[in-house]
Scaffold this active site. Structure first.
Site, mmCIF file in Angstrom:
data_model
loop_
_atom_site.group_PDB
_atom_site.id
_atom_site.type_symbol
_atom_site.label_atom_id
_atom_site.label_comp_id
_atom_site.label_asym_id
_atom_site.label_seq_id
_atom_site.Cartn_x
_atom_site.Cartn_y
_atom_site.Cartn_z
ATOM 1 N N LYS A 298 2.349 9.188 13.053
ATOM 2 C CA LYS A 298 3.317 8.496 12.188
ATOM 3 C C LYS A 298 4.578 9.310 11.922
ATOM 4 O O LYS A 298 5.656 8.778 11.725
ATOM 5 C CB LYS A 298 2.660 8.108 10.868
ATOM 6 C CG LYS A 298 1.695 6.942 11.029
ATOM 7 C CD LYS A 298 1.387 6.287 9.717
ATOM 8 C CE LYS A 298 0.574 5.031 9.920
ATOM 9 N NZ LYS A 298 -0.810 5.299 10.386
ATOM 10 N N GLU A 320 6.391 1.359 2.189
ATOM 11 C CA GLU A 320 5.164 0.775 1.643
ATOM 12 C C GLU A 320 4.014 1.475 2.332
ATOM 13 O O GLU A 320 4.160 1.990 3.439
ATOM 14 C CB GLU A 320 5.113 -0.732 1.906
ATOM 15 C CG GLU A 320 4.468 -1.151 3.213
ATOM 16 C CD GLU A 320 5.245 -0.735 4.447
ATOM 17 O OE1 GLU A 320 6.488 -0.729 4.389
ATOM 18 O OE2 GLU A 320 4.598 -0.401 5.456
ATOM 19 N N SER A 586 -4.740 9.265 18.071
ATOM 20 C CA SER A 586 -3.602 9.046 17.174
ATOM 21 C C SER A 586 -3.602 9.940 15.939
ATOM 22 O O SER A 586 -2.550 10.242 15.384
ATOM 23 C CB SER A 586 -3.553 7.579 16.757
ATOM 24 O OG SER A 586 -4.795 7.187 16.201
#
Ligand SMILES: *Cc1c(COP(=O)(O)O)cnc(C)c1O
Length: 602
Positions: A298, A320, A586
């Site tokens: 991310k 968010e 990930s």
């Protein structure tokens, strides 16, 4: 088919062409050419573009000098260079393209001595001066191509040839056609390329095959778009108009790459999982996004977006978050840049994800509870959008996955595409080839998958596998398997596949992994699913947890539960021993320890 744009000369023009992301850019080192590249330095180019030096009977030492000086990845030889000459240049560890000119006929036997020495042939029109003649030769001559060495097709290719190219693609001759090489037909004057014509050409070229990238209107096939309240239009429009230009600025590219290297810790390793490979009798490579700063992919996106926000003059960041992972990645980059950060989070999620809430607070972010509805992710998203409408001038909204209104899915995908950019050269180093046979990634909204697929989307020999969360089972009513259960609808500003009731109410998704617990997939993935480009598989909580524990025991790596879903496919699908399967790991499992402990009663 790849695209090479040749005859680049001027700094600004090079950067504009590079922004269109061709696969090769050609620089002519030949004094007699009107496109002779004389500048001392080349601008910094994205790594995915191969810088190609074009030479005509040049002294071999000069060629080597230019290779080193400009860091060339390929050379193209236009003169009477011999096989021995090419052989000598092989030692420079670059791609070699040997050019042959064709007039009305061609004696293919001249290729034989070069067969095992060069990487590609290039067929050009015979003319007075090498390069940039502006005339196409009769491509049907290539129907007799006796070789299996891939070739570049060149000579007078312009917008008028699009129909011919489509015809050519259906011919036997196209089988070994690796790339199209364009030059003079796209020029305003020698060495200055017409950007808008090139853009049209590239879009057409891709769309005649099947375009998996976003189009000018923000759509992937029938999915995507920007379905937003009127009040948000100025914000989204500003971003849409500027994002590609900003991302192509050399200073932006520099700063992004520098932070990815020194702050995030990229490149992330491509690790050959030896014991796992032995168990499943195939070659498994793990792309180690788990080793990034903050523990997942991310951060690639939030670094990109914070730099974008700064370029747009924004001083306040909103985000968010559901499980808190994206909230932490956003709070991290805001601390890094000294910008105000507000993270909206459902009240229920705040209670469930205490460690991540603490992290965000330590990083200086303000965590604002969403108190309406089910008090989870979608309510937090609504609050964030409301905030943005009220603060349109100074605020940037960092979306955390390849979802949202255009241009978010494309922007996020491009920031994450560093993952596949690295896999290309890492795999080449390890296996001698750029393309794996399979790429596997888990899908929540789809950002790690989009980044891992990106540079392989149009490589037909690379199979894409998307792994969704089946929760307690696809038919259990407790799952997040959007590709099976979803249908077309609008969520978070884009048209995509989502799980909904007959009257369009969004179904509450479920997965043991917080990051996959999303009722839709990004529009690119909806398109990949609908067109069959990617194979979708659904993995239950149980199978994912087992695969996660297996990775711990076999490789000494504790994966995030999201990533464990991708790893679980090896129990369901058999691969050949020679297959190379790259799995996007990930994230790491630290955040999931409690889940693992509860599940396995550790
Ligand atoms: C958030 C997250 C995901 C899911 O998000 P995508 O946008 O689909 O990539 C997957 N893995 C990890 C570790 C995550 O934190």
């Amino acid at each position: 088919m790849k695209l090479k744009v040749c005859g680049m000369k001027y700094q600004d023009n090079i950067e504009q062409v590079a922004a269109l992301q061709p696969d090769y850019l050609g620089f002519i080192f030949y004094e007699k050419s009107a496109r002779h590249f004389e500048a001392d330095n080349m601008p910094e180019l994205p790594k995915s573009i191969k810088k190609t030096g074009v030479f005509v009977n040049a002294d071999i030492n000069l060629v080597i000098k230019k290779i080193n000086k400009h860091n060339l990845q390929a050379i193209q030889l236009h003169g009477k260079e011999s096989p021995e000459y090419c052989k000598q240049l092989r030692q420079e560890n670059i791609e070699i393209v040997k050019v042959f000119s064709i007039k009305d006929e061609f004696d293919f036997s001249v290729l034989t001595p070069f067969e095992d020495i060069v990487d590609y042939f290039l067929f050009d029109t015979k003319g007075k001066l090498p390069g940039g003649n502006g005339y196409a030769f009769d491509w049907t001559i290539l129907n007799n191509y006796p070789s299996t060495t891939p070739f570049f097709l060149s000579g007078g290719i312009g917008l008028n040839q699009i129909d011919d190219i489509n015809k050519f693609k259906k011919s036997v001759a196209s089988k070994y056609c690796y790339a199209l090489d364009v030059n003079s037909k796209f020029e305003i004057e020698p060495g200055i390329k017409n950007i808008s014509d090139l853009k049209i050409f590239k879009n057409n070229l891709i769309s005649t095959i099947m375009n998996y990238n976003v189009n000018e209107k923000g759509y992937y096939g029938e999915f995507g778009g920007a379905f937003i309240p009127e009040m948000l239009y100025p914000n989204i429009e500003e971003l849409r108009q500027k994002y590609l230009n900003v991302m192509a600025e050399p200073e932006f590219i520099d700063e992004f790459n520098q932070l990815l290297k020194d702050y995030v810790g990229r490149p992330s390793p491509l690790y050959f999982a030896k014991r796992l490979s032995a168990k499943y009798k195939t070659k498994i490579y793990l792309k180690r996004e788990d080793l990034n700063h903050t523990g997942a992919h991310k951060i690639n996106n939030t670094i990109g977006q914070i730099l974008m926000a700064k370029r747009l003059g924004k001083t306040r960041i909103i985000a968010e978050t559901g499980a808190g992972q994206h909230g932490v990645a956003s709070a991290t980059v805001c601390a890094l840049m000294g910008l105000e950060c507000i993270v909206y989070m459902g009240e229920i999620d705040i209670a469930r994800q205490a460690p991540n809430v603490a992290r965000m607070k330590m990083l200086g972010a303000k965590v604002v509870p969403a108190l309406s509805g089910s008090r989870t992710l979608k309510d937090a998203t609504n609050e964030a959008i409301r905030d943005w409408i009220n603060n349109p001038v100074n605020t940037h909204y960092i979306i955390g996955s390849a979802i949202g209104p255009h241009p978010y899915p494309d922007m996020v995908t491009r920031f994450q595409s560093v993952i596949s950019e690295e896999i290309i050269w890492q795999l080449k180093e390890k296996e001698g080839r750029e393309n794996p046979d399979y790429i596997v990634a888990c899908i929540g909204g789809g950002s790690n998958a989009a980044g891992t697929y990106y540079h392989y989307l149009h490589e037909k020999d690379v199979n894409l596998i998307a792994v969704e969360a089946a929760g307690l089972g696809v038919d259990s009513g407790e799952s997040a398997a959007t590709s099976v259960l979803g249908n077309e609808g609008i969520i978070h500003g884009c048209k995509t596949l989502l799980m909904q009731t007959k009257d369009g109410q969004i179904t509450e998704p479920y997965s043991i992994s917080a990051g996959l617990d999303y009722p839709g997939v990004g529009p690119m993935h909806a398109h990949l699913c609908k067109t069959g480009r990617a194979e979708f598989m659904a993995i239950t909580d149980e199978d994912a947890m087992k695969a996660g524990l297996e990775l711990c025991k076999f490789e000494g790596i504790i994966p995030a539960i999201e990533s464990s879903h991708a790893l679980a496919i090896f129990e369901q699908k058999t691969f050949k021993p020679s297959d190379i399967v790259v799995v996007s790991l990930s994230g790491r499992g630290d955040k999931d320890l409690e889940n693992y402990i509860d599940y396995f009663k550790i």
